[in-house]
Design an enzyme around this catalytic site. Sequence first.
Site, PDB file in Angstrom:
ATOM      1  N   ALA A  32       0.860  -1.188   0.000  1.00 20.46           N
ATOM      2  CA  ALA A  32       0.000   0.000   0.000  1.00 20.46           C
ATOM      3  C   ALA A  32       0.901   1.243   0.000  1.00 20.46           C
ATOM      4  CB  ALA A  32      -0.964   0.002   1.191  1.00 20.46           C
ATOM      5  N   HIS A  34       3.062   4.631  -0.720  1.00 21.11           N
ATOM      6  CA  HIS A  34       2.761   6.039  -0.978  1.00 21.11           C
ATOM      7  C   HIS A  34       4.072   6.813  -1.017  1.00 21.11           C
ATOM      8  CE1 HIS A  34       3.553   6.318   3.291  1.00 21.11           C
ATOM      9  NE2 HIS A  34       2.525   5.525   3.570  1.00 21.11           N
ATOM     10  N   HIS A  37       6.922   5.922   1.479  1.00 23.68           N
ATOM     11  CA  HIS A  37       7.760   4.790   1.080  1.00 23.68           C
ATOM     12  C   HIS A  37       8.672   5.202  -0.081  1.00 23.68           C
ATOM     13  CE1 HIS A  37       3.971   2.746   2.580  1.00 23.68           C
ATOM     14  NE2 HIS A  37       4.884   2.145   3.321  1.00 23.68           N
ATOM     15  N   GLN A  61       3.300  -9.304  13.185  1.00 20.57           N
ATOM     16  CA  GLN A  61       3.428  -8.031  13.894  1.00 20.57           C
ATOM     17  C   GLN A  61       2.072  -7.373  14.158  1.00 20.57           C
ATOM     18  OE1 GLN A  61       5.857  -6.301  10.626  1.00 20.57           O
ATOM     19  NE2 GLN A  61       4.814  -4.394  11.122  1.00 20.57           N
ATOM     20  N   ASP A 150       7.833   5.737  11.959  1.00 14.01           N
ATOM     21  CA  ASP A 150       7.771   4.711  13.006  1.00 14.01           C
ATOM     22  C   ASP A 150       9.006   4.874  13.880  1.00 14.01           C
ATOM     23  OD1 ASP A 150       5.398   2.956  12.093  1.00 14.01           O
ATOM     24  OD2 ASP A 150       6.553   3.316  10.284  1.00 14.01           O
ATOM     25  N   SER A 186      -0.385   4.230   5.167  1.00 18.02           N
ATOM     26  CA  SER A 186      -1.280   3.369   4.386  1.00 18.02           C
ATOM     27  C   SER A 186      -2.666   3.345   5.028  1.00 18.02           C
ATOM     28  CB  SER A 186      -0.720   1.952   4.328  1.00 18.02           C
ATOM     29  OG  SER A 186       0.618   2.000   3.900  1.00 18.02           O
TER      30      SER A 186
END
Length: 281
Positions: A32, A34, A37, A61, A150, A186
């Site tokens: 997914a 975008h 990324h 995860q 993250d 995402s």
Amino acid sequence: MKIVKNISELRALLDSVRAEGKTIGLVPTMGALHEGHASLVRRSVAENDVTVVSIFLNPTQFNDKRDLERYPRTLESDCNLLRDCGATVAFAPSVDEVYPEPDTRQFSYPPTDAVMEGAFRPGHFNGVCQIVSKLFAWVEPTRAYFGEKDFQQIAVIRRMVEDLGFPLEIVPCPVVREESGLALSSRNNLLSDTERRAAAHIYHVLQWSIPFAKDHSVKQTHQFVVDCINAHPALEVEYYAIVDGKTLADINTWAETDFPVGCITVYCGQKPIRLIDHIRY
Ligand code: AMP
């Protein structure tokens, strides 16, 4: 760009790349894709001879089954984006290819993996370490690219790399945001237009808290952020933690660290969608 589904094919391809003395960049993703990324992939393409992007929605995860079920799956458009960014290999294995047997390994890197996301999503970072350690072993990258979106994940992976002695460089990359300030994710695709506007409030409040923090304590700044976000009817803070950006340990005074970071998780809208963000003070 080659699309590879098998580990054996990936290894054979990369063995010949390594034999030529070429550098390999790895960008792990769950698809997914975008612009967030894409920024990692472009950086890897600029810094390495070969770039491998993994697209794998890693079940281990996800501690919330519903989150995994509704996660967007867009392999075809992902491959188009990667081709445009100049990636060399898209590695998109099946779950059976990655986990022919259940992965029973346990990783533990406290406090990095025990606080915040680690506390609210039990098992999440264990799953992240399982997949990322497998990818590192198969790809043997020179450099691996991770988004600061993250923020906590990077701290955990750094500890794992140290622990297991992977000979590679971790490259942290800045958060890419919408014009509204909302960090690209995402999961944003699951938000309605109204919810998306509400979600932009999260980063605005984090930014307002920077000047606020200049003449208020850590505790007061924490309260300010939580109250301002919860005042919005579509938003609910799960946690806000002001921590040392390296160890991720809570701080009580600004003087305790030269790298104070505020990490937040907010539920947005009816479904609700879980969003994370952070700010440096
Ligand atoms: P994911 O597919 O969500 O596992 O993300 C794959 C990689 O892309 C992770 O290292 C993320 O931190 C990074 N990433 C995701 N969104 C962004 C963003 N908005 N800006 C920068 N990096 C991102």
